[in-house]
Design an enzyme around this catalytic site. Structure first.
Site, PDB file in Angstrom:
ATOM      1  N   SER A  85       0.866  -1.171   0.000  1.00  0.00           N
ATOM      2  CA  SER A  85       0.000   0.000   0.000  1.00  0.00           C
ATOM      3  C   SER A  85       0.914   1.236   0.000  1.00  0.00           C
ATOM      4  CB  SER A  85      -0.899  -0.050   1.243  1.00  0.00           C
ATOM      5  OG  SER A  85      -1.739   1.072   1.273  1.00  0.00           O
ATOM      6  N   LYS A 121       7.016   9.874  -5.512  1.00  0.00           N
ATOM      7  CA  LYS A 121       7.922   8.722  -5.467  1.00  0.00           C
ATOM      8  C   LYS A 121       9.342   9.179  -5.764  1.00  0.00           C
ATOM      9  CE  LYS A 121       4.214   5.936  -7.395  1.00  0.00           C
ATOM     10  NZ  LYS A 121       3.607   5.328  -8.570  1.00  0.00           N
ATOM     11  N   GLU A 178      -3.896   1.004 -11.540  1.00  0.00           N
ATOM     12  CA  GLU A 178      -5.182   1.310 -10.940  1.00  0.00           C
ATOM     13  C   GLU A 178      -6.278   1.135 -11.989  1.00  0.00           C
ATOM     14  OE1 GLU A 178      -4.429   1.925  -7.951  1.00  0.00           O
ATOM     15  OE2 GLU A 178      -6.272   2.658  -7.000  1.00  0.00           O
ATOM     16  N   LYS A 183      -3.057  10.666  -7.455  1.00  0.00           N
ATOM     17  CA  LYS A 183      -3.486   9.438  -6.775  1.00  0.00           C
ATOM     18  C   LYS A 183      -4.893   9.120  -7.280  1.00  0.00           C
ATOM     19  CE  LYS A 183      -3.629   7.043  -2.414  1.00  0.00           C
ATOM     20  NZ  LYS A 183      -4.999   6.562  -2.503  1.00  0.00           N
ATOM     21  N   ARG A 206      -5.335  -6.837  -5.589  1.00  0.00           N
ATOM     22  CA  ARG A 206      -4.246  -6.781  -4.612  1.00  0.00           C
ATOM     23  C   ARG A 206      -4.448  -7.775  -3.472  1.00  0.00           C
ATOM     24  NH1 ARG A 206      -3.322  -1.208  -1.564  1.00  0.00           N
ATOM     25  NH2 ARG A 206      -5.184  -2.000  -0.550  1.00  0.00           N
TER      26      ARG A 206
HETATM   27  P1  NAD Z   1      -4.396   4.030  -0.306  1.00  0.00           P
HETATM   28  O1  NAD Z   1      -5.578   4.084  -1.193  1.00  0.00           O
HETATM   29  O2  NAD Z   1      -4.236   5.099   0.693  1.00  0.00           O
HETATM   30  O3  NAD Z   1      -3.070   4.048  -1.183  1.00  0.00           O
HETATM   31  C1  NAD Z   1      -2.452   2.948  -1.777  1.00  0.00           C
HETATM   32  C2  NAD Z   1      -3.007   2.650  -3.122  1.00  0.00           C
HETATM   33  O4  NAD Z   1      -3.072   3.800  -3.917  1.00  0.00           O
HETATM   34  C3  NAD Z   1      -2.127   1.732  -3.923  1.00  0.00           C
HETATM   35  O5  NAD Z   1      -2.324   0.395  -3.557  1.00  0.00           O
HETATM   36  C4  NAD Z   1      -2.558   2.014  -5.326  1.00  0.00           C
HETATM   37  O6  NAD Z   1      -3.509   1.065  -5.740  1.00  0.00           O
HETATM   38  C5  NAD Z   1      -3.236   3.357  -5.240  1.00  0.00           C
HETATM   39  N1  NAD Z   1      -2.723   4.371  -6.160  1.00  0.00           N
HETATM   40  C6  NAD Z   1      -3.509   5.250  -6.844  1.00  0.00           C
HETATM   41  N2  NAD Z   1      -2.769   6.034  -7.619  1.00  0.00           N
HETATM   42  C7  NAD Z   1      -1.488   5.645  -7.468  1.00  0.00           C
HETATM   43  C8  NAD Z   1      -0.265   6.089  -8.034  1.00  0.00           C
HETATM   44  N3  NAD Z   1      -0.212   7.086  -8.908  1.00  0.00           N
HETATM   45  N4  NAD Z   1       0.860   5.472  -7.652  1.00  0.00           N
HETATM   46  C9  NAD Z   1       0.833   4.454  -6.751  1.00  0.00           C
HETATM   47  N5  NAD Z   1      -0.299   3.984  -6.170  1.00  0.00           N
HETATM   48  C10 NAD Z   1      -1.456   4.588  -6.526  1.00  0.00           C
HETATM   49  O7  NAD Z   1      -4.275   2.701   0.433  1.00  0.00           O
HETATM   50  P2  NAD Z   1      -5.115   1.391   0.404  1.00  0.00           P
HETATM   51  O8  NAD Z   1      -4.345   0.474   1.265  1.00  0.00           O
HETATM   52  O9  NAD Z   1      -5.460   0.972  -0.968  1.00  0.00           O
HETATM   53  O10 NAD Z   1      -6.453   1.760   1.083  1.00  0.00           O
HETATM   54  C11 NAD Z   1      -6.540   2.503   2.195  1.00  0.00           C
HETATM   55  C12 NAD Z   1      -7.475   3.615   1.874  1.00  0.00           C
HETATM   56  O11 NAD Z   1      -8.695   3.080   1.385  1.00  0.00           O
HETATM   57  C13 NAD Z   1      -7.809   4.412   3.095  1.00  0.00           C
HETATM   58  O12 NAD Z   1      -6.909   5.468   3.278  1.00  0.00           O
HETATM   59  C14 NAD Z   1      -9.210   4.886   2.775  1.00  0.00           C
HETATM   60  O13 NAD Z   1      -9.125   6.035   1.979  1.00  0.00           O
HETATM   61  C15 NAD Z   1      -9.760   3.764   1.937  1.00  0.00           C
HETATM   62  N6  NAD Z   1     -10.567   2.837   2.781  1.00  0.00           N
HETATM   63  C16 NAD Z   1     -11.791   3.251   3.113  1.00  0.00           C
HETATM   64  C17 NAD Z   1     -12.585   2.453   3.907  1.00  0.00           C
HETATM   65  C18 NAD Z   1     -13.964   2.935   4.247  1.00  0.00           C
HETATM   66  O14 NAD Z   1     -14.672   2.217   4.966  1.00  0.00           O
HETATM   67  N7  NAD Z   1     -14.382   4.092   3.772  1.00  0.00           N
HETATM   68  C19 NAD Z   1     -12.116   1.225   4.379  1.00  0.00           C
HETATM   69  C20 NAD Z   1     -10.857   0.823   4.026  1.00  0.00           C
HETATM   70  C21 NAD Z   1     -10.073   1.646   3.225  1.00  0.00           C
END
Ligand code: NAD
Length: 365
Positions: free
Chosen positions: A89, A324, A179, A121, A142
């Site tokens: 992540s 990055k 993504e 993002k 993932r």
């Molecule tokens: P994240 O979404 O904070 O960030 C990691 C992900 O971002 C990577 O796995 C990748 O898929 C994505 N990403 C998008 N653009 C990218 C880029 N340009 N370069 C690299 N990666 C990129 O983390 P996560 O582990 O996927 O999820 C956690 C997030 O999901 C939380 O911060 C929250 O926003 C959301 N979430 C929400 C709930 C809810 O109940 N609302 C529950 C769980 C998670």
């Protein structure tokens, strides 16, 4: 957020409650594509747990959500598939000060000038694509970072995912990460279709003599683009009526893809991630047109500010900026935690729709 309890027992009780809540939200979010709370609320809880664990490191056991990627696999029926290399992540920051602190640390650890690859993002869901001899072998979600769902059977319906590479010079086997998302216009089109289908269904029901208030909602409006993309990708073809299959095809047909990383790949023939993107584009793989490389943090900060002000000017939803370290050799040198690389960070924009609520939560905890 700084009011961390002084005594361990109070901190432990709070951490346990937070971990339990986060676990519940995560499972529902990843397994069912349903958000029980807003992303911003989730992020506040997660950040609070991280702060407690920073103060009391013994709270950060392997089971803590802060040490994990995604959620354990709760499959919609797809076969499991183990990634050749783990999918991680990203760590998050929420202020420019936190971002500057992260960048200074990465710069110091690098020990040489760093170039910063800055990307939008994308608010979608992560996917890993493995190509063997130029042909798509697997498309996998993932999952928990080690094992995801093998959704390759759905790729027939997703023209955004190339089945074959173009050009030459690609490795005999490699994994790329990206993504899957819905462009805003596609999300709107899918909702327009839901409205039309519901109207058609309601007319049919009325013709059968049903009162308006007794007509059920068979084609509900989709709540947001991210969850709609996730739900579309994880649909099964099995046991679908011809109409449902046609709708599935339409939804999958509207998905988009931008690649933003690599997994297993022996010795890429370039030295930076931005050059990797050029290679991928040359092989017909989709990469974002919005990525930029900067030499200074001031330029990155300006990029963050610019997109914060023009959040809706791009073709898809964004929830932040990912910064990055561009040089691939530094990725290996800086390494990763169990959850995220140390050479990348996500700067998350403040939520637009739930701002007041978020502030309430920040005050409340
Ligand atoms: P994240 O979404 O904070 O960030 C990691 C992900 O971002 C990577 O796995 C990748 O898929 C994505 N990403 C998008 N653009 C990218 C880029 N340009 N370069 C690299 N990666 C990129 O983390 P996560 O582990 O996927 O999820 C956690 C997030 O999901 C939380 O911060 C929250 O926003 C959301 N979430 C929400 C709930 C809810 O109940 N609302 C529950 C769980 C998670």
């Amino acid at each position: 957020m700084s009011d961390i309890p002084a005594d361990f027992e109070t901190a432990r009780a709070e951490a346990e409650e937070l971990a339990e809540r986060i676990e519940r939200y995560r499972t529902t979010y990843y397994a069912e594509g349903v958000s029980l709370v807003s992303d911003a609320e989730y992020d506040v809880l997660f950040h609070r747990l991280e702060a407690l664990e920073r103060e009391f490191p013994e709270l950060a056991g392997q089971d803590s959500p802060t040490q994990q990627v995604g959620a354990a696999l709760v499959s919609a029926g797809f076969p499991p598939h183990e990634h050749a290399e783990r999918m991680l992540s990203l760590d998050n920051v929420f202020t420019l000060d936190e971002f500057a602190e992260w960048a200074a640390k990465a710069q110091a650890a690098a020990g040489r000038p760093v170039r910063w690859l800055s990307e939008l993002k994308i608010d979608g869901l992560a996917i890993s694509l493995a190509y063997r001899d130029g042909v798509l072998e697997t498309a996998t979600t993932r999952g928990d970072g080690r094992v995801g769902e093998n959704i390759t059977e759905n790729v027939d319906f997703i023209p955004a995912i190339p089945r074959r590479l173009e050009g030459e010079g690609y490795p005999s086997f490699f994994e790329v990460r990206g993504e899957v998302f819905l462009r805003s216009e596609d999300f709107e089109a899918l909702n327009a279709r839901q409205h039309a289908l519901q109207a058609e269904f309601a007319a049919e029901q009325r013709a059968r003599g049903r009162a308006d208030d007794a007509i059920p909602t068979r084609f509900p409006e989709f709540a947001n683009a991210r969850n709609t993309a996730a739900g579309s990708l994880r649909q099964r073809r099995e046991n679908k009526s011809p109409q449902a299959l046609e709708l599935m095809r339409e939804r999958l047909g509207r998905l988009s893809l931008y690649l933003h990383g690599i997994g297993a790949w022996d010795n890429p023939p370039v030295s930076s991630q931005s050059e990797v993107y050029s290679l991928l584009a040359g092989w017909g793989l989709p990469v974002s047109p919005h990525a930029r490389v900067f030499d200074s943090i001031d330029e990155v900060t300006a990029f963050i500010a610019h997109h914060g002000e023009h959040r809706h000017d791009v073709e898809h939803e964004i929830d932040g900026i990912v910064v990055k370290v561009d040089e691939l050799a530094l990725h290996a040198e800086l390494g990763a935690t169990s959850r995220a690389p140390r050479w990348a960070i996500a700067y998350k924009y403040p939520p637009e729709e739930v701002h007041t609520k978020l502030l309430d939560i920040r005050v409340a905890i």
